[in-house]
Motif scaffolding. Structure first.
Motif, PDB file in Angstrom:
ATOM      1  N   VAL A 251     -81.825 -81.365 -68.889  1.00  0.00           N
ATOM      2  CA  VAL A 251     -82.369 -82.377 -70.316  1.00  0.00           C
ATOM      3  C   VAL A 251     -81.501 -83.315 -70.620  1.00  0.00           C
ATOM      4  N   ARG A 252     -80.159 -82.795 -71.124  1.00  0.00           N
ATOM      5  CA  ARG A 252     -79.568 -83.842 -71.576  1.00  0.00           C
ATOM      6  C   ARG A 252     -78.435 -84.599 -70.767  1.00  0.00           C
ATOM      7  N   GLN A 255     -80.900 -86.446 -68.162  1.00  0.00           N
ATOM      8  CA  GLN A 255     -80.919 -88.023 -69.473  1.00  0.00           C
ATOM      9  C   GLN A 255     -80.013 -88.926 -69.568  1.00  0.00           C
ATOM     10  N   ALA A 345     -86.531 -85.381 -69.937  1.00  0.00           N
ATOM     11  CA  ALA A 345     -85.483 -85.967 -70.288  1.00  0.00           C
ATOM     12  C   ALA A 345     -85.966 -87.498 -70.414  1.00  0.00           C
TER      13      ALA A 345
END
Length: 362
Positions: A251-252, A255, A345
């Motif tokens: 997700v990091r 994003q 994200a």
């Protein structure tokens, strides 16, 4: 109604399918090595809380670059585990045949640390690593060859799984190689990459966005150079073992890519090869997850709740997912994990949750 949902399902997969098929027909690009000496370069190692990795990484870098690199610079982003102290002691004891420096910064953030380094580097090129990445010795020459190509502003290696069974990773590397053959890669690997300082033209990373590697790739392309993905320059890194740690990491990263693509959306265009590659990336990382969820939700809803299809809908769904599982379970699992990560994200961005802090996941 079911016809509409089926059409949406088919349409959602046309762009990525076209890109994958085109990638399989492409050739490997070789650097145009110019006459003259190999350019001077520095080794950059940004770290934060890497006490468990730092000794292995320093020994690896000395083995690979002693007597070749101008300088090794380790920049510690306010570690809480004395990484910088350990690094200094190791370098003093090894006494390598190259200059070295360990720098500590109070500001936390990988992009902040790299921007700090950009004001210090004196060599035409720098090669940057992640502390948890392991580099094959034979990989270094491929990056150095590209450093001698006057059109190249940045070049990165390819992440390879230890078990070498990841269908997603193979397709990812194939697409990046295809983009490089056409012009430039839209996504970069910061765990093992080289950057031409002149190709940045004094530009700095946006510190509130992570994905510093892909920022570099688009930056050098905007400045008239090429960003090359070299699939033969192989590296490995440490993946989180727990499922939710993997999702959090994905997700990091997702994003960061989404924010970088959106920031550079003016470079996307159907008029040139790189612009089309960037359009594909924007579609896949931003639009496709929602398109996929919408189309399949409608399809499943139609199959289950529309009376005319009720009696065969559930068996049909079971057969479809069983076929996916038999053909390639890992690919299906990675695909759905990717969709989940991209959706999360974007939702987190909408809610104002920005994961640009630097917290290594192990």
């Amino acid at each position: 109604m079911i016809e509409i949902s089926l059409i949406l399902v088919i349409l959602s997969f046309i762009p990525p399918t076209y890109l994958i098929l085109s990638s399989k027909l492409s050739h490997r690009l070789e650097p145009n090595i110019s006459d003259g000496d190999m350019p001077e370069f520095s080794i950059i190692l940004p770290v934060r809380n890497e006490s468990s990795n730092i000794e292995r990484k320093i020994d690896e870098l000395i083995l690979l670059f002693e007597g070749k690199a101008d300088k090794l610079i380790i920049i510690d982003s306010n570690s809480e585990d004395r990484t910088h102290v350990i690094a200094k002691n190791i370098l003093k004891s090894r006494n390598p045949n190259m200059k070295w420096e360990v720098i500590c910064t109070e500001k936390i953030g990988k992009s902040k640390a790299i921007n700090h380094i950009l004001d210090i580097i004196k060599t035409p090129w720098f090669i940057m690593f992640d502390a948890d990445a392991s580099i094959e010795k034979s990989s270094v020459k491929y990056l150095i060859n590209w450093m001698q190509d006057s059109t190249c502003g940045a070049v990165c290696g390819a992440h390879k799984n230890i078990d070498d069974n990841s269908s997603y990773r193979k397709r990812f590397n194939l697409i990046r190689t295809y983009e490089s053959y056409n012009d430039s890669s839209t996504i970069f690997e910061g765990s093992f990459c080289a950057i031409r300082l002149a190709a940045l033209k004094g530009d700095k990373l946006i510190e509130t966005i992570n994905a510093d590697d892909t920022q570099f790739a688009l930056m050098v392309k905007r400045n008239g150079y090429r960003a090359i993905f070299e699939s033969r320059a192989v590296f490995y890194d440490q993946e989180p073992t727990k499922y939710w740690s993997k999702i959090k990491r994905n997700v990091r990263r997702s994003q960061g890519l989404i924010r970088v693509f959106w920031t550079n959306k003016d470079m996307a265009s159907i008029k040139d090869k790189f612009g089309r590659s960037l359009l594909h990336s924007i579609y896949f990382y931003i639009i496709f997850p929602w398109f996929f969820i919408l189309s399949y939700t409608l399809l499943i809803f139609d199959l289950i709740f529309m009376n005319s299809y009720f009696y065969f809908s559930v068996p049909l769904l079971i057969i479809i997912f069983s076929c996916f599982a038999i053909l390639n379970f890992n690919f299906v699992k990675n695909f759905f994990n990717g969709i989940i990560s991209l959706i999360l994200a974007q939702i987190s961005l909408i809610l104002g949750l920005k994961y640009n802090s630097w917290t290594p996941e192990r």
